[in-house]
Design a protein around this motif. Structure first.
Motif, PDB file in Angstrom:
ATOM      1  N   LEU A   7       0.783  -1.006   0.144  1.00  0.00           N
ATOM      2  CA  LEU A   7       0.036  -0.047   0.027  1.00  0.00           C
ATOM      3  C   LEU A   7       0.901   1.329   0.048  1.00  0.00           C
ATOM      4  CD1 LEU A   7      -2.835  -1.128   2.575  1.00  0.00           C
ATOM      5  CD2 LEU A   7      -3.152  -0.856   0.097  1.00  0.00           C
ATOM      6  N   TRP A   8       0.909   1.952  -0.984  1.00  0.00           N
ATOM      7  CA  TRP A   8       1.613   3.084  -1.098  1.00  0.00           C
ATOM      8  C   TRP A   8       1.440   4.286  -0.361  1.00  0.00           C
ATOM      9  CZ3 TRP A   8       0.320   7.887  -2.937  1.00  0.00           C
ATOM     10  CH2 TRP A   8      -0.952   7.971  -3.528  1.00  0.00           C
ATOM     11  N   CYS A   9       0.063   4.307   0.075  1.00  0.00           N
ATOM     12  CA  CYS A   9      -0.612   5.466   0.947  1.00  0.00           C
ATOM     13  C   CYS A   9      -1.809   4.871   1.742  1.00  0.00           C
ATOM     14  CB  CYS A   9      -1.480   6.466   0.126  1.00  0.00           C
ATOM     15  SG  CYS A   9      -2.616   6.176  -0.825  1.00  0.00           S
ATOM     16  N   LYS A  10      -1.841   5.355   3.053  1.00  0.00           N
ATOM     17  CA  LYS A  10      -2.651   5.032   3.773  1.00  0.00           C
ATOM     18  C   LYS A  10      -3.487   6.212   4.523  1.00  0.00           C
ATOM     19  CE  LYS A  10       0.407   1.326   4.798  1.00  0.00           C
ATOM     20  NZ  LYS A  10       1.545   1.517   4.166  1.00  0.00           N
ATOM     21  N   PHE A  11      -4.401   6.857   4.051  1.00  0.00           N
ATOM     22  CA  PHE A  11      -4.997   7.965   4.461  1.00  0.00           C
ATOM     23  C   PHE A  11      -6.290   7.936   5.309  1.00  0.00           C
ATOM     24  CE2 PHE A  11      -2.934   9.440   0.408  1.00  0.00           C
ATOM     25  CZ  PHE A  11      -1.829  10.362   0.942  1.00  0.00           C
ATOM     26  N   ALA A  12      -5.960   8.282   6.510  1.00  0.00           N
ATOM     27  CA  ALA A  12      -7.167   8.135   7.287  1.00  0.00           C
ATOM     28  C   ALA A  12      -8.408   9.047   6.930  1.00  0.00           C
ATOM     29  CB  ALA A  12      -6.760   8.362   8.721  1.00  0.00           C
ATOM     30  N   TRP A  13      -8.116  10.002   6.293  1.00  0.00           N
ATOM     31  CA  TRP A  13      -9.141  10.879   5.959  1.00  0.00           C
ATOM     32  C   TRP A  13      -8.440  11.535   4.662  1.00  0.00           C
ATOM     33  CZ3 TRP A  13     -10.060  16.585   7.474  1.00  0.00           C
ATOM     34  CH2 TRP A  13     -11.274  17.089   7.156  1.00  0.00           C
ATOM     35  N   SER A  14      -9.326  11.714   3.636  1.00  0.00           N
ATOM     36  CA  SER A  14      -9.063  12.487   2.452  1.00  0.00           C
ATOM     37  C   SER A  14      -9.188  13.988   2.349  1.00  0.00           C
ATOM     38  CB  SER A  14      -9.473  11.912   1.170  1.00  0.00           C
ATOM     39  OG  SER A  14     -11.031  11.880   1.166  1.00  0.00           O
ATOM     40  N   LEU A  15      -9.299  14.629   3.464  1.00  0.00           N
ATOM     41  CA  LEU A  15      -9.316  16.082   3.616  1.00  0.00           C
ATOM     42  C   LEU A  15     -11.001  16.647   3.390  1.00  0.00           C
ATOM     43  CD1 LEU A  15      -7.980  18.717   4.352  1.00  0.00           C
ATOM     44  CD2 LEU A  15      -7.521  18.865   1.977  1.00  0.00           C
ATOM     45  N   PHE A  16     -11.662  15.937   2.578  1.00  0.00           N
ATOM     46  CA  PHE A  16     -12.935  16.685   2.661  1.00  0.00           C
ATOM     47  C   PHE A  16     -14.009  15.302   2.327  1.00  0.00           C
ATOM     48  CE2 PHE A  16      -9.996  18.891  -0.396  1.00  0.00           C
ATOM     49  CZ  PHE A  16     -10.602  20.226   0.285  1.00  0.00           C
ATOM     50  N   ASP A  17     -15.137  15.877   3.246  1.00  0.00           N
ATOM     51  CA  ASP A  17     -16.175  14.791   3.328  1.00  0.00           C
ATOM     52  C   ASP A  17     -16.978  14.976   1.871  1.00  0.00           C
ATOM     53  OD1 ASP A  17     -16.010  14.378   6.142  1.00  0.00           O
ATOM     54  OD2 ASP A  17     -17.325  16.187   6.737  1.00  0.00           O
ATOM     55  N   PHE A  18     -17.498  13.548   1.683  1.00  0.00           N
ATOM     56  CA  PHE A  18     -18.160  13.376   0.421  1.00  0.00           C
ATOM     57  C   PHE A  18     -19.693  13.312   0.719  1.00  0.00           C
ATOM     58  CE2 PHE A  18     -14.024  11.228   0.287  1.00  0.00           C
ATOM     59  CZ  PHE A  18     -13.613  11.952  -1.006  1.00  0.00           C
ATOM     60  N   ALA A  19     -20.351  14.339   0.082  1.00  0.00           N
ATOM     61  CA  ALA A  19     -21.691  14.478   0.555  1.00  0.00           C
ATOM     62  C   ALA A  19     -22.498  13.466  -0.172  1.00  0.00           C
ATOM     63  CB  ALA A  19     -22.385  15.661  -0.065  1.00  0.00           C
ATOM     64  N   LYS A  20     -23.478  12.858   0.571  1.00  0.00           N
ATOM     65  CA  LYS A  20     -24.480  11.764   0.158  1.00  0.00           C
ATOM     66  C   LYS A  20     -25.962  12.220   0.760  1.00  0.00           C
ATOM     67  CE  LYS A  20     -25.294   7.030  -0.729  1.00  0.00           C
ATOM     68  NZ  LYS A  20     -25.194   5.566  -0.170  1.00  0.00           N
ATOM     69  N   ASP A  21     -26.832  12.697   0.169  1.00  0.00           N
ATOM     70  CA  ASP A  21     -27.958  13.072   0.415  1.00  0.00           C
ATOM     71  C   ASP A  21     -28.742  12.248   1.390  1.00  0.00           C
ATOM     72  OD1 ASP A  21     -27.532  15.618  -0.532  1.00  0.00           O
ATOM     73  OD2 ASP A  21     -28.687  15.127  -2.418  1.00  0.00           O
ATOM     74  N   SER A  22     -28.561  10.881   1.215  1.00  0.00           N
ATOM     75  CA  SER A  22     -29.319   9.627   1.939  1.00  0.00           C
ATOM     76  C   SER A  22     -28.710   9.519   3.224  1.00  0.00           C
ATOM     77  CB  SER A  22     -29.324   8.517   1.019  1.00  0.00           C
ATOM     78  OG  SER A  22     -28.219   7.956   0.728  1.00  0.00           O
ATOM     79  N   ARG A  23     -27.628   9.940   3.395  1.00  0.00           N
ATOM     80  CA  ARG A  23     -26.954   9.654   4.796  1.00  0.00           C
ATOM     81  C   ARG A  23     -27.473  10.754   5.733  1.00  0.00           C
ATOM     82  NH1 ARG A  23     -20.762   8.200   4.224  1.00  0.00           N
ATOM     83  NH2 ARG A  23     -21.296   7.700   6.540  1.00  0.00           N
ATOM     84  N   ASN A  24     -27.736  10.220   7.013  1.00  0.00           N
ATOM     85  CA  ASN A  24     -27.999  11.311   8.195  1.00  0.00           C
ATOM     86  C   ASN A  24     -27.758  10.729   9.594  1.00  0.00           C
ATOM     87  OD1 ASN A  24     -29.246  13.500   9.553  1.00  0.00           O
ATOM     88  ND2 ASN A  24     -30.984  12.676   9.394  1.00  0.00           N
ATOM     89  N   GLU A  25     -26.274  10.546   9.742  1.00  0.00           N
ATOM     90  CA  GLU A  25     -25.899  10.028  11.022  1.00  0.00           C
ATOM     91  C   GLU A  25     -24.956  10.885  11.689  1.00  0.00           C
ATOM     92  OE1 GLU A  25     -23.162   8.382   7.968  1.00  0.00           O
ATOM     93  OE2 GLU A  25     -25.092   8.146   7.884  1.00  0.00           O
ATOM     94  N   GLY A  26     -24.883  10.687  13.112  1.00  0.00           N
ATOM     95  CA  GLY A  26     -23.721  11.446  13.613  1.00  0.00           C
ATOM     96  C   GLY A  26     -24.529  12.544  14.167  1.00  0.00           C
ATOM     97  N   ASP A  27     -23.445  13.626  14.175  1.00  0.00           N
ATOM     98  CA  ASP A  27     -23.987  14.866  14.216  1.00  0.00           C
ATOM     99  C   ASP A  27     -23.336  15.993  13.394  1.00  0.00           C
ATOM    100  OD1 ASP A  27     -21.215  15.190  15.030  1.00  0.00           O
ATOM    101  OD2 ASP A  27     -21.934  16.340  17.159  1.00  0.00           O
TER     102      ASP A  27
END
Length: 75
Positions: A55-75
């Protein structure tokens, strides 16, 4: 093949406003995503990823959230 691959984002949802000790696996579709479970998940996942040299990279987060209208969890 000898082509290296990478992972651009992994992890579990977590909220700095939600806590649970000891951490337990939350329902992914629920509104409760405790920060402690996010930490436990990351530590376990990283332990598995760090041994995989292909694995040449292992990013915990890619810097931006990916919007998905059908998701509604967390805060």
């Amino acid at each position: 093949t000898t082509r290296p691959i990478g992972t651009s984002e992994y992890g579990a949802g977590g909220s700095i406003n939600q806590h649970q000790v000891p951490a337990a696996h939350p329902d992914p579709g629920a509104q409760f995503h405790p920060e402690e479970y996010e930490n436990v998940f990351h530590e376990a996942y990283w332990a598995a990823l760090k041994t995989r040299s292909y694995l040449w990279c292992k990013f915990a987060w890619s810097l931006f959230d990916f919007a998905k209208d059908s998701r509604n969890e967390g805060d």
